[in-house]
Structures are given as C-alpha cells and as structure tokens.
Scaffold this motif. Structure first.
Motif, short mmCIF file in Angstrom:
data_model
loop_
_atom_site.label_atom_id
_atom_site.label_comp_id
_atom_site.label_asym_id
_atom_site.label_seq_id
_atom_site.Cartn_x
_atom_site.Cartn_y
_atom_site.Cartn_z
N ILE A 93 -67.24 66.68 36.54
CA ILE A 93 -66.68 67.46 35.43
C ILE A 93 -67.28 68.86 35.41
CG2 ILE A 93 -66.64 67.65 32.91
CD1 ILE A 93 -66.32 64.59 32.84
N VAL A 94 -68.60 68.97 35.56
CA VAL A 94 -69.26 70.29 35.51
C VAL A 94 -68.76 71.18 36.65
CG1 VAL A 94 -71.47 71.47 35.79
CG2 VAL A 94 -71.31 69.47 34.30
N ILE A 95 -68.75 70.65 37.86
CA ILE A 95 -68.32 71.46 39.00
C ILE A 95 -66.84 71.82 38.88
CG2 ILE A 95 -67.93 71.40 41.50
CD1 ILE A 95 -70.46 69.72 41.74
N SER A 96 -66.03 70.88 38.45
CA SER A 96 -64.58 71.11 38.38
C SER A 96 -64.22 72.13 37.31
CB SER A 96 -63.85 69.79 38.12
OG SER A 96 -64.09 68.87 39.15
N ILE A 97 -64.85 72.02 36.14
CA ILE A 97 -64.49 72.94 35.06
C ILE A 97 -64.96 74.35 35.35
CG2 ILE A 97 -66.54 72.63 33.58
CD1 ILE A 97 -64.59 72.45 31.20
N LEU A 98 -66.11 74.49 36.01
CA LEU A 98 -66.58 75.82 36.40
C LEU A 98 -65.70 76.41 37.50
CD1 LEU A 98 -70.45 75.28 36.38
CD2 LEU A 98 -69.12 76.69 34.80
N SER A 99 -65.28 75.58 38.45
CA SER A 99 -64.39 76.04 39.52
C SER A 99 -63.06 76.50 38.95
CB SER A 99 -64.17 74.93 40.55
OG SER A 99 -65.39 74.49 41.10
N ALA A 100 -62.49 75.69 38.05
CA ALA A 100 -61.20 76.07 37.44
C ALA A 100 -61.34 77.33 36.61
CB ALA A 100 -60.69 74.91 36.59
N PHE A 101 -62.44 77.47 35.90
CA PHE A 101 -62.70 78.67 35.10
C PHE A 101 -62.72 79.92 35.97
CE2 PHE A 101 -66.16 81.42 33.25
CZ PHE A 101 -65.38 81.97 32.24
N ARG A 107 -60.56 87.59 38.79
CA ARG A 107 -59.73 88.14 39.86
C ARG A 107 -60.64 88.59 41.00
NH1 ARG A 107 -56.97 85.76 37.10
NH2 ARG A 107 -55.06 86.37 35.99
N PHE A 108 -60.55 87.91 42.12
CA PHE A 108 -61.37 88.27 43.27
C PHE A 108 -60.57 87.98 44.53
CE2 PHE A 108 -62.41 84.01 41.79
CZ PHE A 108 -62.27 83.23 42.91
N PRO A 109 -60.91 88.60 45.66
CA PRO A 109 -60.14 88.40 46.89
C PRO A 109 -60.14 86.94 47.32
CG PRO A 109 -61.63 90.28 47.09
CD PRO A 109 -61.99 89.60 45.81
N LEU A 110 -58.99 86.51 47.84
CA LEU A 110 -58.80 85.15 48.37
C LEU A 110 -58.98 84.07 47.29
CD1 LEU A 110 -60.71 85.50 51.76
CD2 LEU A 110 -58.28 85.84 51.33
N ARG A 111 -58.70 84.46 46.05
CA ARG A 111 -58.87 83.51 44.95
C ARG A 111 -58.01 82.26 45.17
NH1 ARG A 111 -56.07 83.29 39.87
NH2 ARG A 111 -54.90 85.09 40.59
#
Length: 282
Positions: A93-101, A107-111
């Motif tokens: 949950i922690v890794i997934s929610i931070l990744s989705a956030f 906005r960054f290259p190759l997002r």
C-alpha cells in the motif's frame, strides 16, 4: 408483482442459508475433529459432536509444540505469518500510493513510460522470477529472515493502478485550492489524498493481508529453519503420506487457528472493505 416478491424472498433466504451451510460445514467438521483424540479421527466415522480433548489439543498446539515441525508451537507460526502478511500488505500500500501520487500529480520526463513499466510487472509474478529472486536473497543473507519473506512480495502493480485511477478522479480545483493555500506536495498528500483514499486503503489492506497470509511457494523456498515457518508451510509439513504418522488432531487445531486472523480482519474491516469496493463516497 406482489406474489413474485412474496415467493422470491423465502427462496432467496433458503438459498442463502444453504450457501452458508455449504461454506460453514467444512469449518465445523474441522473444529469437531480438533476436539477429538487421534484414535477417534483415524476410526471413521468422525463424530459430529465435540469431543473431550479441546483443552488438551489446543494447549499442546499453542504451548507444547508439534513434533513433526521441530517442536515449534502455533503461536510462533502465527506470529511469523502475521509479520509477513502485515509487512506485505502495508508495504504494498505504501509503495503503491506513493507511486500513484508521483505519476498523477507530478510532471517529469518519461512519466507514462515508468507507469507502463510498473504495469508490465503484472506479467512477472514471483513464480516467474523465483530463481533470480532466490539467488538475490541468498547473496544478501536474507534466508530465514522476515525481510526475505516480505521484500520480494512487497511491490504491487495492481494497487498502483487502482490508486492512480482514483487519483485521476480528484477534481483539479482541489489541487489548485491546495496550491492557493500554499500547501506543499506532501501536505497535500497527507491532509487531502490520504483521507480521501482511506476506503481504498482499507479494501486493499484486507485483500493484501489475506494474500500474504496464504502465501505458500515463496515461504517454502526462503525458510529452512522451522522457527521461521509460516502456518501454511507448517500445515504441509505436519501431514505425512501415512495417516498413522500424521497428528491429525493437531493438524485440525492448526487449521482452525490458521483461519482466525483472516476472518477477524474481514469481519472487523467489513464496512470499510465494502465501501472501498463500491466507492460509495466517491
């Protein structure tokens, strides 16, 4: 219309009761067996009434240890399994929610490239990458450790996708309002996104906890010490090819105790779980 309704309700209740009986009877049967002596279990038919060995069987399993798994007691097995299940659920949950956030609000290259790379990992479950993963665990000295049980299973592309889809439904006006109030990214994350996501988090926690609790293949490979076994692995080790060599009364006790934590998680979080699935607040 009224007649159909009056007939349909009793039929629905009968079907519901029948379904409950079909699902609950194996659990009832196992519990009855857990209160019997080994001789009573080996001599069919098994009584469908409680035996007199409840205290003896449960006391031996919980505190005395089980010989076929090196004298380890069920408390140790349940502790190991709980640590693994909680570590997997919370970590995912922690890794997934931070990744989705990061993917949705930055906005960054190759997002999107990174997002699709995460999504592609759905085709690479632990069973596919089990040999290189095991080699890494050996090289890092993580065999027979909680880190070795948890870390290879801690990422989840599915949870990342679910959080991303939810974050994309958040109105842009809410983001702009946070910027006007001078809220930084992490304050926006903690004060707005986390409260809005609590039903999703609860639903995912239930699913991921049960996923971690029922893991078999990876704990089988990464644990050699009986003291580090999970309860699912211990159940497999307790069963012998010969019925006479299997302590069936202790197997039944362990089976009953193994289903208690997942059932408690589902019952205690049922309201949040259902709301997270149906998205009643969104």
């Amino acid at each position: 219309m009224i007649e159909r309704h009056s007939i349909g309700r009793p039929v629905a209740h009968v079907m519901l009761v029948l379904g409950i009986v079909i699902v609950a009877f194996p659990i009832y049967y196992t519990f009855m067996a857990s209160t019997q002596t080994l001789q009573a279990i080996l001599r069919p038919p098994l009584p469908l009434t409680p035996g007199g060995e409840f205290t003896e069987n449960y006391g031996q399993a919980l505190f005395g240890g089980i010989g076929r798994i090196g004298g380890v007691n069920v408390w140790t097995l349940m502790f190991n399994t709980t640590v693994m299940a909680l570590g997997i659920a919370v970590g995912k949950i922690v890794i997934s929610i931070l990744s989705a956030f990061a993917i949705v609000f930055f906005r960054f290259p190759l997002r999107m490239t990174f997002f699709w790379l995460i999504f592609i990992t759905l085709m690479l479950p632990v069973e596919v990458r089990i040999l290189p993963t095991y080699k890494v665990m050996v090289d890092r000295g993580m065999i027979d450790t909680y880190a070795g049980l948890i870390l290879p299973l801690i990422a989840s592309a599915t949870a990342t996708l679910l959080f991303r889809q939810f974050f994309m439904t958040i109105p842009s006006e809410l983001v702009e309002a946070a910027r006007v109030d001078a809220a930084g990214p992490m304050r926006f994350f903690w004060d707005i996104l986390i409260p809005l996501s609590k039903t999703n988090i609860a639903a995912l926690f239930v699913i991921l906890f049960i996923y971690g609790w029922t893991q078999y293949l990876w704990p089988l490979l990464v644990t050699n010490d009986n003291q580090m076994n999970t309860i699912v692995i211990a159940l497999k080790k307790m069963v012998s090819f010969a019925d006479a060599d299997t302590p069936w009364h202790l197997v039944m006790v362990t089976s009953i105790l193994a289903i208690v934590p997942p059932v408690l998680v589902v019952v205690l979080m049922q309201r949040w779980f259902v709301r997270g699935l149906v998205e009643a607040e969104k």
